[in-house]
Scaffold this active site. Structure first.
Site, PDB file in Angstrom:
ATOM      1  N   LYS A  11     -50.060 -31.722  -7.983  1.00  0.00           N
ATOM      2  CA  LYS A  11     -50.922 -30.585  -7.729  1.00  0.00           C
ATOM      3  C   LYS A  11     -50.763 -29.446  -8.709  1.00  0.00           C
ATOM      4  CE  LYS A  11     -48.306 -27.242  -5.507  1.00  0.00           C
ATOM      5  NZ  LYS A  11     -47.873 -26.565  -6.536  1.00  0.00           N
ATOM      6  N   PRO A  99     -43.335 -34.627 -13.538  1.00  0.00           N
ATOM      7  CA  PRO A  99     -42.064 -33.787 -13.884  1.00  0.00           C
ATOM      8  C   PRO A  99     -41.222 -33.343 -12.559  1.00  0.00           C
ATOM      9  CG  PRO A  99     -43.797 -33.131 -15.060  1.00  0.00           C
ATOM     10  CD  PRO A  99     -44.536 -34.066 -14.090  1.00  0.00           C
ATOM     11  N   ALA A 101     -38.812 -30.712 -10.338  1.00  0.00           N
ATOM     12  CA  ALA A 101     -38.648 -29.406 -10.110  1.00  0.00           C
ATOM     13  C   ALA A 101     -39.448 -28.628 -11.173  1.00  0.00           C
ATOM     14  CB  ALA A 101     -36.955 -28.940 -10.513  1.00  0.00           C
ATOM     15  N   ALA A 102     -40.574 -28.730 -10.929  1.00  0.00           N
ATOM     16  CA  ALA A 102     -41.794 -28.115 -12.041  1.00  0.00           C
ATOM     17  C   ALA A 102     -42.788 -27.503 -11.603  1.00  0.00           C
ATOM     18  CB  ALA A 102     -42.181 -29.354 -12.877  1.00  0.00           C
ATOM     19  N   LEU A 104     -45.054 -28.706  -9.349  1.00  0.00           N
ATOM     20  CA  LEU A 104     -46.215 -29.787  -9.268  1.00  0.00           C
ATOM     21  C   LEU A 104     -46.188 -30.378  -8.078  1.00  0.00           C
ATOM     22  CD1 LEU A 104     -46.240 -30.829 -13.020  1.00  0.00           C
ATOM     23  CD2 LEU A 104     -47.723 -29.062 -12.114  1.00  0.00           C
ATOM     24  N   ALA A 105     -45.302 -29.962  -7.140  1.00  0.00           N
ATOM     25  CA  ALA A 105     -45.151 -30.767  -6.039  1.00  0.00           C
ATOM     26  C   ALA A 105     -44.943 -32.295  -5.909  1.00  0.00           C
ATOM     27  CB  ALA A 105     -46.624 -30.606  -5.225  1.00  0.00           C
ATOM     28  N   GLY A 106     -43.986 -32.631  -6.817  1.00  0.00           N
ATOM     29  CA  GLY A 106     -43.822 -34.190  -7.046  1.00  0.00           C
ATOM     30  C   GLY A 106     -42.964 -34.505  -5.987  1.00  0.00           C
ATOM     31  N   GLY A 107     -42.017 -33.953  -5.220  1.00  0.00           N
ATOM     32  CA  GLY A 107     -41.211 -34.173  -4.157  1.00  0.00           C
ATOM     33  C   GLY A 107     -42.211 -34.217  -2.961  1.00  0.00           C
ATOM     34  N   SER A 108     -42.853 -33.170  -2.823  1.00  0.00           N
ATOM     35  CA  SER A 108     -43.958 -33.423  -1.710  1.00  0.00           C
ATOM     36  C   SER A 108     -44.686 -34.430  -1.746  1.00  0.00           C
ATOM     37  CB  SER A 108     -44.552 -31.799  -1.882  1.00  0.00           C
ATOM     38  OG  SER A 108     -43.740 -30.745  -1.649  1.00  0.00           O
ATOM     39  N   ASP A 141     -46.271 -27.822   1.156  1.00  0.00           N
ATOM     40  CA  ASP A 141     -47.331 -28.412   0.212  1.00  0.00           C
ATOM     41  C   ASP A 141     -47.692 -29.986   0.662  1.00  0.00           C
ATOM     42  OD1 ASP A 141     -47.446 -26.304  -1.239  1.00  0.00           O
ATOM     43  OD2 ASP A 141     -45.995 -27.008  -2.778  1.00  0.00           O
TER      44      ASP A 141
HETATM   45  O1  C5P Z   1     -42.026 -25.417   2.274  1.00  0.00           O
HETATM   46  P1  C5P Z   1     -41.102 -25.709   1.256  1.00  0.00           P
HETATM   47  O2  C5P Z   1     -39.916 -26.308   1.534  1.00  0.00           O
HETATM   48  O3  C5P Z   1     -41.813 -26.525   0.085  1.00  0.00           O
HETATM   49  O4  C5P Z   1     -40.728 -24.241   0.501  1.00  0.00           O
HETATM   50  C1  C5P Z   1     -39.670 -24.103  -0.322  1.00  0.00           C
HETATM   51  C2  C5P Z   1     -39.231 -22.741  -0.305  1.00  0.00           C
HETATM   52  O5  C5P Z   1     -40.262 -21.848  -0.859  1.00  0.00           O
HETATM   53  C3  C5P Z   1     -38.926 -22.029   1.146  1.00  0.00           C
HETATM   54  O6  C5P Z   1     -37.538 -22.412   1.482  1.00  0.00           O
HETATM   55  C4  C5P Z   1     -39.250 -20.667   0.999  1.00  0.00           C
HETATM   56  O7  C5P Z   1     -37.936 -20.053   0.430  1.00  0.00           O
HETATM   57  C5  C5P Z   1     -40.196 -20.457   0.029  1.00  0.00           C
HETATM   58  N1  C5P Z   1     -41.541 -20.354   0.577  1.00  0.00           N
HETATM   59  C6  C5P Z   1     -41.896 -19.122   1.253  1.00  0.00           C
HETATM   60  N2  C5P Z   1     -43.231 -19.036   1.810  1.00  0.00           N
HETATM   61  C7  C5P Z   1     -44.232 -20.298   1.976  1.00  0.00           C
HETATM   62  C8  C5P Z   1     -43.493 -21.366   1.273  1.00  0.00           C
HETATM   63  C9  C5P Z   1     -42.469 -21.625   0.514  1.00  0.00           C
HETATM   64  O8  C5P Z   1     -41.178 -18.338   1.311  1.00  0.00           O
HETATM   65  N3  C5P Z   1     -45.118 -20.092   2.445  1.00  0.00           N
END
Ligand code: C5P
Length: 316
Positions: A11, A99, A101-102, A104-108, A141
């Protein structure tokens, strides 16, 4: 069914506004999320053991419990212990195209694919909203990655309102292979610098969400108007990531000057994207960027916006 093959699209964020703090330590966000055709391929097999095993040949992707795909499978085992006993363990193979850690939500996307895949393999029959509720336990995400397309996301990013899909536009994506941005760092730094601007009362939060629903960017998306969409792209995290990563800042400028409808960093970066009206335009912009930056660390992709999330991989 003993195995399933899925496509898990990445994404971009067409819009990312940070509104305030949440009691859970996350941020209240207003975003517009958009799926892209650049997708990872997942194969999930019932392996007849009691183990979850993740295989991915990308050097930056963990093959253990740290992988979000592994955590998604473990969550399903925890939620449905009888089915886990009945069906046994899982082998998950991830063929990476998005890619890492980009922004682009690859892991998600991989975790979303595992939830959808196990729902099919174990014949659970969860509907999309139920899968998304589980997804929100794993990451902000991941609910979007299940349904995909074009959506307004509020709350932590997990509350979704689908809007008409936008699949007529193309993209150039640009990322330095060796640069990765930590998402927690980006949000933490934003909080340190801009906390005085946060709003946290319910009325203000609702007003911001309403504003995006009826605002010009959603209208432009409904009209599929690339020029307007390009002008209205927004990402608050640029304010902390670009000053800290001068190469990304320079890349953003070069991408913007190369043409297209608009340029922005996606999520917490460091990927920069340029929206284009056609594949021909996107390929020409890609060539221009490549001609300006000789650095072999720079990777470029041309892809299209797409209107779906996780889907079964078409059989050849
Ligand atoms: O939810 P996710 O694990 O993808 O988020 C990664 C990091 O991004 C969280 O640990 C937090 O530090 C930050 N984050 C945030 N507020 C959000 C989404 C993510 O602070 N709404």
């Amino acid at each position: 069914m003993r195995s399933v093959s899925l496509l898990a699209p990445g994404k971009i964020n067409l819009y990312l506004e940070i509104i305030g703090d949440r009691p859970d330590g996350y941020h209240s966000l207003v975003m517009i999320l958009q799926s892209i055709n650049l997708a990872d391929e997942l194969q999930i097999y019932l392996n007849g053991t009691n183990q979850i095993r993740v295989t991915c040949h990308h050097p930056q992707v963990p093959q253990n419990q740290d992988n979000l795909a592994y955590r998604a499978a473990a969550l399903m085992q925890k939620q449905f212990p009888d089915l886990a006993d009945n069906y046994g363990g899982l082998d998950i193979t991830i063929d990476k195209h998005i890619p890492v850690a980009a922004g682009l939500a690859g892991g998600s996307a991989n975790a979303a694919g595992v939830l959808v895949g196990i729902n099919l393999l174990w014949n659970i029959g969860l509907v999309q909203a139920e899968l998304q509720e589980l997804a929100s336990m794993l990451g902000s995400d991941i609910p979007f990655c299940i349904s995909g397309g074009t959506a307004i996301a509020t709350g932590r990013g997990e509350q979704l309102d689908t809007i008409p899909p936008l699949d007529n536009l193309w993209l150039v994506l640009a990322k330095y292979n060796s640069i990765a941005v930590s998402t927690p760092w980006a949000y933490k730094t934003y909080r340190q610098l801009y906390h005085q601007e946060y709003v946290n009362d319910t009325a203000s939060l609702e007003a911001r969400a309403t504003h995006i629903h009826s605002g010009p960017l959603v209208s432009a998306i409904q009209e599929k108007n690339g020029t307007e969409i390009g002008k209205l792209l927004h990402n608050d995290l640029e304010k902390v990531v670009l000053p800290e990563y001068p190469l990304v800042n320079e890349l953003r400028e070069i991408c913007q000057n190369a043409g297209g409808k608009g340029t922005m960093m996606s999520g917490s970066g460091p990927t920069v994207f340029t929206l284009c009206e056609s594949q021909v335009e996107a390929e020409a912009i890609k060539q221009k960027i490549r001609a300006t930056i000789a650095n072999p660390d720079l990777e470029l992709w041309v892809t299209q916006l797409c209107s779906h999330g996780i889907k079964l991989k078409p059989q050849n």
